[in-house]
Design a protein around this motif. Structure first.
Motif, mmCIF file in Angstrom:
data_model
loop_
_atom_site.group_PDB
_atom_site.id
_atom_site.type_symbol
_atom_site.label_atom_id
_atom_site.label_comp_id
_atom_site.label_asym_id
_atom_site.label_seq_id
_atom_site.Cartn_x
_atom_site.Cartn_y
_atom_site.Cartn_z
ATOM 1 N N SER A 102 0.803 -1.220 0.000
ATOM 2 C CA SER A 102 0.000 0.000 0.000
ATOM 3 C C SER A 102 0.837 1.272 0.000
ATOM 4 O O SER A 102 0.341 2.338 -0.327
ATOM 5 N N PHE A 119 -0.398 -4.377 3.658
ATOM 6 C CA PHE A 119 -0.836 -3.119 4.239
ATOM 7 C C PHE A 119 0.032 -2.821 5.458
ATOM 8 O O PHE A 119 0.825 -3.659 5.898
ATOM 9 N N PRO A 170 -6.132 0.473 6.021
ATOM 10 C CA PRO A 170 -5.893 -0.632 5.087
ATOM 11 C C PRO A 170 -6.901 -0.668 3.936
ATOM 12 O O PRO A 170 -6.945 -1.646 3.181
ATOM 13 N N THR A 176 -4.956 -9.965 2.526
ATOM 14 C CA THR A 176 -4.081 -8.916 3.036
ATOM 15 C C THR A 176 -3.199 -9.442 4.166
ATOM 16 O O THR A 176 -3.634 -10.252 4.979
#
Length: 330
Positions: free
Chosen positions: A225, A274, A280, A294
Motif C-alpha cells: 500500500s 498493508f 488498510p 491482506t
C-alpha cells in the motif's frame, strides 16, 4: 502547506524566546547522563543500541503516530533544544527539521542526519506514477485554499528517504549515529563505537537472512500500500509495486488502480500488503477485487506501545517482514 510552514516558524520563534528568557543552559553532559532525542522509531532503536547505558534516549514522535503527518509542537521543539544530541533520518522524511535546526544552538545540541553519506534514490517508475497523483491531490488542495504551490520546486527535491528498511544502509546509519554521538561525548567514544559494531554485526546477520531467502525466487514482485520498500527491494533483487506513493495517505487514480488490479490478476499475486499505522482500505479493496488476501508489512515508521512492551524491535520486525514477504515472493 504554506500555512504549516508559517505555524512551525511561529512555534520556533516562541520557543527560542522562552528559552532565552529562562536562561536555559545545557549541563547534561557534565552533570548527568547524555540526553539524546530521536525523531521516530528506527532512529530511536538505532541510537539506543549505540548509547547503551551511557545516556537516555527519547522518542519524539509518539507510538502510533504516522510520521508523515507529524508536525512538532512547541513542547517538542523545546525538547530538541534542551537535548545534548538530536538524531533524525533525513530532511526528505522529517521535512520540518531544517527549519527547526536553523533556530537552535548547534554548538550545544549536536544534530545528526543519520542518512548523511547515503545517496538517496529517485523514484522508480511505479513509485513515480503513484507519487505524481499524490502531488496532483496536494496541488488541488492548495488551490482550493487559495494558495500557490510550487510543484516543480518540490518535485526537484523529492527523494526516497526510507533507507532504514535496507539492513545494509541501516548499518551505515548506525555508524553515522555513533560517530556523531562520540564526537559530542568524547570520553565515552570507545563505548559508543563498540556498541555500534556489536549492533552492526546483528544487522549483518539480518542482511544475510534476506539474501538467502531471495537468492532463488521466480515470482519477485510484491504489492504494497505504501512505496516505502524500494531500497529493500533493490538490495535483494525483488520488486515492489506500490498502490500509493511515498506518503501512505495518498490514493491512486482509478486508471492507476485498474493497472495494478490487472497486474495482480495476470501474475496470480495472492497477497496485498498493508501497514498498521494507516488505513488498510486500499489494500483491502484491491484484495477483494482480485481474490488475494491482506498481510501486514511494516515500514517501521512507528511501533505501538503494546508492540514495544512485547519486546518487538527493529530486527524482530524486519524478521517478521521477511516471513511476510516469503508468502508472496517464492
Amino acid at each position: 502547506m504554506k500555512q504549516k510552514q508559517t505555524t512551525l516558524l511561529a512555534i520556533i520563534v516562541t520557543v527560542v524566546l522562552i528559552l532565552a528568557g529562562c536562561g536555559t543552559t545545557n549541563e547534561a553532559t557534565t552533570n548527568s547522563k547524555l540526553k539524546v532525542v530521536t525523531t521516530f522509531y528506527p532512529m530511536y532503536d538505532f541510537t539506543k543500541q549505540v548509547v547503551g547505558a551511557k545516556g537516555e534516549v527519547s522518542l519524539l514522535i509518539e507510538a502510533g503516530v504516522e510520521p508523515h503527518d507529524y508536525e512538532p509542537s512547541a513542547k517538542d521543539i523545546a525538547t530538541i533544544t534542551e537535548a545534548d544530541v538530536f538524531v533524525y533520518n533525513s530532511a526528505y522524511f522529517e521535512t520540518w527539521v531544517p527549519k527547526v535546526i536553523e533556530n537552535i544552538d548547534t554548538t550545544k545540541t549536536t544534530v545528526i542526519d543519520a542518512s548523511k553519506g547515503i545517496t538517496l534514490k529517485d523514484f522508480t517508475a511505479a513509485e513515480e506514477a503513484a507519487h505524481s497523483h499524490e502531488h496532483a491531490d496536494e496541488e488541488a488542495h492548495d488551490h482550493e485554499d487559495g494558495e500557490t504551490h510550487d510543484h516543480k520546486a518540490e518535485t526537484d527535491a523529492d527523494k526516497n528517504p526510507h533507507v532504514w528498511l535496507d539492513p545494509v544502509l541501516a548499518q551505515q546509519q548506525v555508524k553515522t549515529i555513533a560517530e556523531g554521538i562520540a564526537q559530542h561525548d568524547e570520553k565515552n567514544a570507545t563505548t559508543y563505537q563498540e556498541n555500534a559494531e556489536t549492533y552492526q554485526q546483528k544487522l549483518a546477520i539480518l542482511d544475510q537472512q534476506y539474501t538467502d531467502a531471495f537468492a532463488h525466487v521466480s515470482q519477485k514482485t510484491f504489492v504494497t500500500s505504501h512505496a516505502a520498500f524500494g531500497y529493500l527491494a533493490n538490495r535483494y533483487g525483488i520488486k515492489q509495486l506500490p498502490i500509493a506513493g511515498l506518503s501512505p495517505d495518498a490514493e491512486p487514480s482509478p486508471k492507476e488502480m485498474a493497472k495494478i488490479k490487472t497486474f495482480v490478476k495476470a501474475n496470480k499475486i495472492n497477497i496485498i500488503y498493508f501497514e498498521a499505522l494507516t488505513s488498510p482500505k486500499l489494500a483491502e479493496t484491491l484484495a477483494t477485487e482480485t481474490g488475494a488476501k491482506t498481510v501486514e508489512l511494516s515500514p517501521l515508521e512507528g511501533l505501538s506501545e503494546e508492540q514495544q512492551a512485547s519486546d518487538l524491535d527493529y530486527i524482530k520486525v524486519m524478521e517478521n517482514n521477511l516471513t511476510a514477504l516469503q508468502k508472496s515472493i517464492k
